[in-house]
Scaffold this motif. Structure first.
Motif, PDB file in Angstrom:
ATOM      1  N   THR A 209      52.465  13.093  41.690  1.00 14.08           N
ATOM      2  CA  THR A 209      51.693  12.004  41.078  1.00 14.08           C
ATOM      3  C   THR A 209      50.870  11.263  42.119  1.00 14.08           C
ATOM      4  O   THR A 209      49.667  11.021  41.930  1.00 14.08           O
ATOM      5  CB  THR A 209      52.621  11.013  40.350  1.00 14.08           C
ATOM      6  OG1 THR A 209      53.335  11.705  39.314  1.00 14.08           O
ATOM      7  CG2 THR A 209      51.840   9.869  39.730  1.00 14.08           C
ATOM      8  N   LEU A 210      51.495  10.913  43.241  1.00 21.20           N
ATOM      9  CA  LEU A 210      50.785  10.167  44.277  1.00 21.20           C
ATOM     10  C   LEU A 210      49.698  11.012  44.936  1.00 21.20           C
ATOM     11  O   LEU A 210      48.609  10.518  45.238  1.00 21.20           O
ATOM     12  CB  LEU A 210      51.769   9.640  45.322  1.00 21.20           C
ATOM     13  CG  LEU A 210      52.692   8.512  44.841  1.00 21.20           C
ATOM     14  CD1 LEU A 210      53.735   8.174  45.900  1.00 21.20           C
ATOM     15  CD2 LEU A 210      51.892   7.259  44.469  1.00 21.20           C
ATOM     16  N   GLU A 211      49.980  12.306  45.145  1.00 18.15           N
ATOM     17  CA  GLU A 211      48.952  13.149  45.758  1.00 18.15           C
ATOM     18  C   GLU A 211      47.780  13.368  44.808  1.00 18.15           C
ATOM     19  O   GLU A 211      46.625  13.424  45.234  1.00 18.15           O
ATOM     20  CB  GLU A 211      49.517  14.491  46.212  1.00 18.15           C
ATOM     21  CG  GLU A 211      48.477  15.299  46.984  1.00 18.15           C
ATOM     22  CD  GLU A 211      49.007  16.567  47.628  1.00 18.15           C
ATOM     23  OE1 GLU A 211      48.188  17.457  47.902  1.00 18.15           O
ATOM     24  OE2 GLU A 211      50.229  16.661  47.858  1.00 18.15           O
ATOM     25  N   PHE A 212      48.073  13.459  43.518  1.00 18.70           N
ATOM     26  CA  PHE A 212      46.975  13.601  42.562  1.00 18.70           C
ATOM     27  C   PHE A 212      46.104  12.348  42.570  1.00 18.70           C
ATOM     28  O   PHE A 212      44.870  12.438  42.605  1.00 18.70           O
ATOM     29  CB  PHE A 212      47.508  13.854  41.146  1.00 18.70           C
ATOM     30  CG  PHE A 212      46.412  14.023  40.133  1.00 18.70           C
ATOM     31  CD1 PHE A 212      45.783  15.249  39.959  1.00 18.70           C
ATOM     32  CD2 PHE A 212      45.988  12.944  39.367  1.00 18.70           C
ATOM     33  CE1 PHE A 212      44.748  15.396  39.041  1.00 18.70           C
ATOM     34  CE2 PHE A 212      44.956  13.079  38.453  1.00 18.70           C
ATOM     35  CZ  PHE A 212      44.340  14.306  38.286  1.00 18.70           C
ATOM     36  N   LEU A 213      46.721  11.177  42.541  1.00 21.82           N
ATOM     37  CA  LEU A 213      45.954   9.928  42.608  1.00 21.82           C
ATOM     38  C   LEU A 213      45.153   9.878  43.904  1.00 21.82           C
ATOM     39  O   LEU A 213      43.983   9.480  43.919  1.00 21.82           O
ATOM     40  CB  LEU A 213      46.895   8.721  42.518  1.00 21.82           C
ATOM     41  CG  LEU A 213      47.558   8.467  41.154  1.00 21.82           C
ATOM     42  CD1 LEU A 213      48.589   7.348  41.274  1.00 21.82           C
ATOM     43  CD2 LEU A 213      46.511   8.106  40.100  1.00 21.82           C
ATOM     44  N   GLN A 214      45.790  10.278  44.997  1.00 20.26           N
ATOM     45  CA  GLN A 214      45.146  10.275  46.310  1.00 20.26           C
ATOM     46  C   GLN A 214      43.870  11.115  46.304  1.00 20.26           C
ATOM     47  O   GLN A 214      42.802  10.660  46.734  1.00 20.26           O
ATOM     48  CB  GLN A 214      46.117  10.809  47.359  1.00 20.26           C
ATOM     49  CG  GLN A 214      45.496  11.157  48.709  1.00 20.26           C
ATOM     50  CD  GLN A 214      46.328  12.156  49.479  1.00 20.26           C
ATOM     51  OE1 GLN A 214      47.532  11.978  49.611  1.00 20.26           O
ATOM     52  NE2 GLN A 214      45.698  13.215  49.985  1.00 20.26           N
ATOM     53  N   ARG A 215      43.985  12.343  45.820  1.00 25.00           N
ATOM     54  CA  ARG A 215      42.865  13.273  45.889  1.00 25.00           C
ATOM     55  C   ARG A 215      41.821  13.029  44.803  1.00 25.00           C
ATOM     56  O   ARG A 215      40.613  13.092  45.063  1.00 25.00           O
ATOM     57  CB  ARG A 215      43.377  14.715  45.795  1.00 25.00           C
ATOM     58  CG  ARG A 215      44.177  15.152  47.015  1.00 25.00           C
ATOM     59  CD  ARG A 215      44.648  16.602  46.917  1.00 25.00           C
ATOM     60  NE  ARG A 215      45.375  16.993  48.116  1.00 25.00           N
ATOM     61  CZ  ARG A 215      44.799  17.408  49.244  1.00 25.00           C
ATOM     62  NH1 ARG A 215      43.494  17.502  49.312  1.00 25.00           N
ATOM     63  NH2 ARG A 215      45.536  17.748  50.284  1.00 25.00           N
ATOM     64  N   CYS A 216      42.263  12.744  43.606  1.00 26.62           N
ATOM     65  CA  CYS A 216      41.346  12.676  42.473  1.00 26.62           C
ATOM     66  C   CYS A 216      40.743  11.289  42.273  1.00 26.62           C
ATOM     67  O   CYS A 216      39.602  11.161  41.833  1.00 26.62           O
ATOM     68  CB  CYS A 216      42.086  13.113  41.200  1.00 26.62           C
ATOM     69  SG  CYS A 216      40.995  13.603  39.865  1.00 26.62           S
ATOM     70  N   PHE A 217      41.506  10.236  42.615  1.00 24.27           N
ATOM     71  CA  PHE A 217      41.033   8.886  42.315  1.00 24.27           C
ATOM     72  C   PHE A 217      40.786   8.010  43.543  1.00 24.27           C
ATOM     73  O   PHE A 217      40.055   7.022  43.449  1.00 24.27           O
ATOM     74  CB  PHE A 217      42.003   8.195  41.358  1.00 24.27           C
ATOM     75  CG  PHE A 217      41.918   8.740  39.963  1.00 24.27           C
ATOM     76  CD1 PHE A 217      40.968   8.281  39.076  1.00 24.27           C
ATOM     77  CD2 PHE A 217      42.766   9.748  39.541  1.00 24.27           C
ATOM     78  CE1 PHE A 217      40.851   8.798  37.797  1.00 24.27           C
ATOM     79  CE2 PHE A 217      42.675  10.284  38.268  1.00 24.27           C
ATOM     80  CZ  PHE A 217      41.706   9.804  37.390  1.00 24.27           C
ATOM     81  N   PHE A 218      41.392   8.342  44.688  1.00 22.11           N
ATOM     82  CA  PHE A 218      41.136   7.559  45.899  1.00 22.11           C
ATOM     83  C   PHE A 218      40.312   8.343  46.923  1.00 22.11           C
ATOM     84  O   PHE A 218      40.053   7.847  48.021  1.00 22.11           O
ATOM     85  CB  PHE A 218      42.445   7.074  46.514  1.00 22.11           C
ATOM     86  CG  PHE A 218      43.124   5.996  45.710  1.00 22.11           C
ATOM     87  CD1 PHE A 218      42.702   4.678  45.799  1.00 22.11           C
ATOM     88  CD2 PHE A 218      44.169   6.309  44.843  1.00 22.11           C
ATOM     89  CE1 PHE A 218      43.311   3.680  45.044  1.00 22.11           C
ATOM     90  CE2 PHE A 218      44.786   5.319  44.086  1.00 22.11           C
ATOM     91  CZ  PHE A 218      44.352   3.996  44.181  1.00 22.11           C
ATOM     92  N   SER A 219      39.902   9.554  46.570  1.00 23.24           N
ATOM     93  CA  SER A 219      38.979  10.367  47.385  1.00 23.24           C
ATOM     94  C   SER A 219      39.468  10.624  48.804  1.00 23.24           C
ATOM     95  O   SER A 219      38.681  10.633  49.749  1.00 23.24           O
ATOM     96  CB  SER A 219      37.592   9.691  47.439  1.00 23.24           C
ATOM     97  OG  SER A 219      37.031   9.599  46.154  1.00 23.24           O
ATOM     98  N   ILE A 220      40.777  10.829  48.967  1.00 22.84           N
ATOM     99  CA  ILE A 220      41.331  11.202  50.266  1.00 22.84           C
ATOM    100  C   ILE A 220      41.773  12.656  50.160  1.00 22.84           C
ATOM    101  O   ILE A 220      42.753  12.971  49.492  1.00 22.84           O
ATOM    102  CB  ILE A 220      42.515  10.294  50.657  1.00 22.84           C
ATOM    103  CG1 ILE A 220      42.051   8.833  50.729  1.00 22.84           C
ATOM    104  CG2 ILE A 220      43.107  10.727  51.998  1.00 22.84           C
ATOM    105  CD1 ILE A 220      43.171   7.843  50.992  1.00 22.84           C
ATOM    106  N   ASN A 221      41.028  13.541  50.822  1.00 24.64           N
ATOM    107  CA  ASN A 221      41.238  14.979  50.645  1.00 24.64           C
ATOM    108  C   ASN A 221      41.362  15.722  51.967  1.00 24.64           C
ATOM    109  O   ASN A 221      40.516  16.553  52.300  1.00 24.64           O
ATOM    110  CB  ASN A 221      40.079  15.575  49.840  1.00 24.64           C
ATOM    111  CG  ASN A 221      40.122  15.173  48.384  1.00 24.64           C
ATOM    112  OD1 ASN A 221      40.990  15.612  47.640  1.00 24.64           O
ATOM    113  ND2 ASN A 221      39.200  14.321  47.991  1.00 24.64           N
ATOM    114  N   PRO A 222      42.402  15.473  52.734  1.00 24.15           N
ATOM    115  CA  PRO A 222      42.568  16.224  53.981  1.00 24.15           C
ATOM    116  C   PRO A 222      42.872  17.693  53.693  1.00 24.15           C
ATOM    117  O   PRO A 222      43.549  18.014  52.719  1.00 24.15           O
ATOM    118  CB  PRO A 222      43.768  15.539  54.649  1.00 24.15           C
ATOM    119  CG  PRO A 222      44.545  14.972  53.507  1.00 24.15           C
ATOM    120  CD  PRO A 222      43.533  14.561  52.482  1.00 24.15           C
ATOM    121  N   GLU A 223      42.348  18.581  54.530  1.00 25.22           N
ATOM    122  CA  GLU A 223      42.622  20.016  54.349  1.00 25.22           C
ATOM    123  C   GLU A 223      44.019  20.367  54.840  1.00 25.22           C
ATOM    124  O   GLU A 223      44.615  21.350  54.399  1.00 25.22           O
ATOM    125  CB  GLU A 223      41.581  20.843  55.108  1.00 25.22           C
ATOM    126  CG  GLU A 223      40.186  20.743  54.508  1.00 25.22           C
ATOM    127  CD  GLU A 223      39.196  21.625  55.230  1.00 25.22           C
ATOM    128  OE1 GLU A 223      39.622  22.404  56.111  1.00 25.22           O
ATOM    129  OE2 GLU A 223      38.000  21.542  54.915  1.00 25.22           O
TER     130      GLU A 223
END
Length: 257
Positions: A209-223
């Motif tokens: 849940t937190l990673e989805f929010l991170q990537r999809c809604f807070f635009s933090i996308n580390p490879e």
């Protein structure tokens, strides 16, 4: 002294938070406990101050990024969950029905956001009580039974449900750091921002849940790398369930009725 004032100049707070960012990070990185941080840096736990710290740390506007992405993707996510996910899982359908009953006739962006977070938890089969702690609507900060509250950043809901609550509190490390937050969006951003500003790992029970929010809604996308706490079971750098949902959402066509 400024944190005790009601008519504080927000621009002055922003400037001072920027100027003292290095010292704030030093204290956080040294592992200063939350009580001391709250005493030394009260604005770090405030919506205004945390936004400055988060921006300096990540280069991303905390609430701005979330609001922008919510406008772009929020309706699509809810539509996908209510039309596609309900056909995949009986458990998810039961959760959706439960939240619709709890929501009742309430409408608006805030209620949609509550739907979104609760349904994400259900979709990833993660525990609601790992992110929310429910107390009486008249409960004061000193009356919260902290032994019931997780150590990780937690939204304390003053009411029987997110939908009926008039205010929220934020707990970090079983300390109430904000006791009167009227907006669900504000408390959600503060909760998420705490993980970054205070160097806290995502608990494994909320990892997806937190990673989805991170990537999809807070635009933090580390490879590479992950904020999920290390466990005996090794984890992939990129959560496959999160990436699958993001991909399915990007392919999903919906009509705004």
């Amino acid at each position: 002294m400024m944190s005790q004032q009601t008519d504080v100049n927000p621009e002055e707070v922003k400037l001072l938070m920027k100027l003292t960012f290095y010292t704030q990070r030093k204290h956080v990185n040294q592992g200063e406990n939350i009580k001391n941080l709250l005493k030394e840096w009260p604005f770090l736990f405030d919506e205004l101050g945390m936004a400055v710290h988060f921006q300096e740390l990540t280069g991303i506007g905390l609430k701005e990024a979330f609001t922008r992405n919510l406008d772009l993707k929020g309706k699509r996510l809810l539509s996908y969950m209510k039309t596609v996910c309900v056909n995949k899982s009986r458990k998810f359908l039961e959760a959706l029905t439960k939240y619709q009953v709890m929501r009742g006739e309430l409408s608006g962006c805030s209620e949609d956001l509550k739907d979104m977070v609760l349904l994400l938890l259900s979709y990833f089969d993660e525990k609601e009580d790992a992110i929310f702690c429910y107390v009486e609507d008249t409960c004061l900060a000193g009356e919260v039974h902290m032994d019931r509250v997780p150590l990780t950043p937690t939204i304390v809901v003053c009411g029987r449900s997110c939908y009926s609550a008039k205010r929220f509190m934020l707990s970090v490390d079983q300390n109430i750091v904000q006791d009167n937050i009227p907006s669900f969006m504000s408390v959600l951003c503060l909760m998420f921002g705490s993980y970054y500003c205070l160097n806290i790992h995502y608990p494994s029970c909320l990892a997806s849940t937190l990673e989805f929010l991170q990537r999809c809604f807070f635009s933090i996308n580390p490879e590479k790398g992950t904020k999920v706490e290390k466990t005996k079971r090794s984890r992939l750098h990129l959560n496959p369930r999160v990436l699958t949902l993001i991909q399915e959402l990007s392919d999903y066509e919906w009509i705004d009725v």
